[in-house]
Design an enzyme around this catalytic site. Sequence first.
Site, PDB file in Angstrom:
ATOM      1  N   LYS A 117       2.568  -2.678   1.795  1.00  0.00           N
ATOM      2  CA  LYS A 117       2.848  -3.178   0.445  1.00  0.00           C
ATOM      3  C   LYS A 117       4.185  -3.919   0.444  1.00  0.00           C
ATOM      4  O   LYS A 117       5.124  -3.522   1.151  1.00  0.00           O
ATOM      5  CB  LYS A 117       2.886  -1.977  -0.506  1.00  0.00           C
ATOM      6  CG  LYS A 117       2.954  -2.312  -1.982  1.00  0.00           C
ATOM      7  CD  LYS A 117       2.814  -1.025  -2.795  1.00  0.00           C
ATOM      8  CE  LYS A 117       2.899  -1.241  -4.283  1.00  0.00           C
ATOM      9  NZ  LYS A 117       2.721   0.016  -5.049  1.00  0.00           N
ATOM     10  N   SER A 142      -0.565  -0.031  -8.648  1.00  0.00           N
ATOM     11  CA  SER A 142       0.004  -1.296  -8.267  1.00  0.00           C
ATOM     12  C   SER A 142      -0.270  -1.687  -6.810  1.00  0.00           C
ATOM     13  O   SER A 142      -0.010  -2.832  -6.445  1.00  0.00           O
ATOM     14  CB  SER A 142       1.514  -1.268  -8.505  1.00  0.00           C
ATOM     15  OG  SER A 142       2.122  -0.281  -7.710  1.00  0.00           O
ATOM     16  N   SER A 179      -0.227   4.756  -8.153  1.00  0.00           N
ATOM     17  CA  SER A 179      -0.428   3.428  -7.554  1.00  0.00           C
ATOM     18  C   SER A 179      -1.085   3.382  -6.185  1.00  0.00           C
ATOM     19  O   SER A 179      -1.432   2.307  -5.718  1.00  0.00           O
ATOM     20  CB  SER A 179       0.897   2.697  -7.465  1.00  0.00           C
ATOM     21  OG  SER A 179       1.155   2.076  -8.695  1.00  0.00           O
TER      22      SER A 179
END
Length: 476
Positions: free
Chosen positions: A78, A154, A178
């Site tokens: 990420k 996310s 997330s």
Amino acid sequence: MSEILSSSAAALAGKLSAGELSARELCQKFLAALEADGHNCLIGVRGEEALAEAEAVDAARARGDKLPATAGLPLVIKDNIVLRGKLPTTCGSKILHNFASPYDAHVVERLRQAGMIVLGKTNMDEFAMGSSNENSAFGPVKGPVAQDRVPGGSSGGSATAVALNLAPLALGSDTGGSIRQPAAFCGVVGLKPTYGRVSRYGLVAYGSSLDQIGPLARTVEDTALLLGVIAGHDGRDSTSADEPVPDFSAGLGKGVKGLKVGLPKEYFPDELDKNVRARVNEQVEKLKAGGAKIVEVSLPHTKYAIAAYYIVATAEASANLARYDGVRYGHRSSKAGDLLEMYRNSRSEGFGPEVQRRIMLGTYVLSSGYYDAYYLKAQKVRTLITRDFTEALGQVDVLLTPTTPTPAFRLGELMDDPVSMYLQDIFTVTINLAGVPAVSVPAGAVDGLPVGAQVIGRHFDEQTVLRVAASLEGDE
Ligand code: GLN
């Protein structure tokens, strides 16, 4: 070729160490897949740097060096995890679009020691704030199962890349769901470790008392493998726990016989989508058939969780994001006359609307006169929520819940309604507030859209969480 792309990380590791596949070849195949991605999963791809690292692994193997079992395995991470090198670490934000990190996160150091190869940085909601990946300055990610649906957020880019076989493994971060929520929406496995299990050194902070980095993969075994690589104590994160790191794969084949599984009644309210309930109930039946004892338990303070979370998380975010002022790095407005205008313009131009909303909310709840009414109250609620979990997990080994109240919603559906968006996190934020570990494992589908079941465990007992998840996996 496609057989390689869809192989599990464990299988690929076997092929690499047997010399049936070179790290370079593997790296090239996944890089080609990433280049062809039509879902906007990646913010940056490493290409040459990754290939050079893969070649170094092949050369070491050819010399007969003793290599870790994971050497040559590729993955994506990420874009809020810093990585030294040419590629920027953007956090999905315009304010960091040109920020190239001078150092590696602790987890990246661990990946390097394990010989693993980072292929790229995945798309995400700006500063990890969101549940749909629509808050990215680099555009939304399209869901892997239906392109008009969100992948969740996310860590939407990480979950989608793994679901589409663009990478066998990914790292995400989880502050309020997330990792688990996008895993559920994309039909993959995603684990949030116990708070303190994985160092946050080099994870760009959102809500520091809640943030954890964790693995996403297509199988529970691969999830355990990646957790084993990144877990462990690090003195540079004062909240990193000095706990022994067990072999997370050890219990995976053991089944659930004799385990006690709690169903928290607050997570199965009357209003719960009946199809989601049905899918989770099927998992309960599997556990029963496997010899687990099912017990109803209660987490009575659940109803206050969303409110408490959005106070604690935004308060911490408002402090953490104060550093982006355009002075030393990141976006600087060209329109400014004096220093204050420079701060204001840089931040107004650099941050998207959701991040601005959170900074304002967080600043408000911390401000004098409101601190006791909001922030302090939320901290007290947090203590009560933690106590709920301690009590429930004193009676049972793990808890089982739905990961999300519904399957993936449509792109754009909740963008004008922040409260409904926040309510998506109802089953996941409590776990971060309590600091316990939880995994989302695929639990079938509703109208073709994946649903996740969440297994929650005691502090530092990821082993049991993974063991239960492994018994739910497959033939759902
Ligand atoms: N959706 C939650 C939020 O927006 C959780 C995000 C996360 O876990 N990073 O805060």
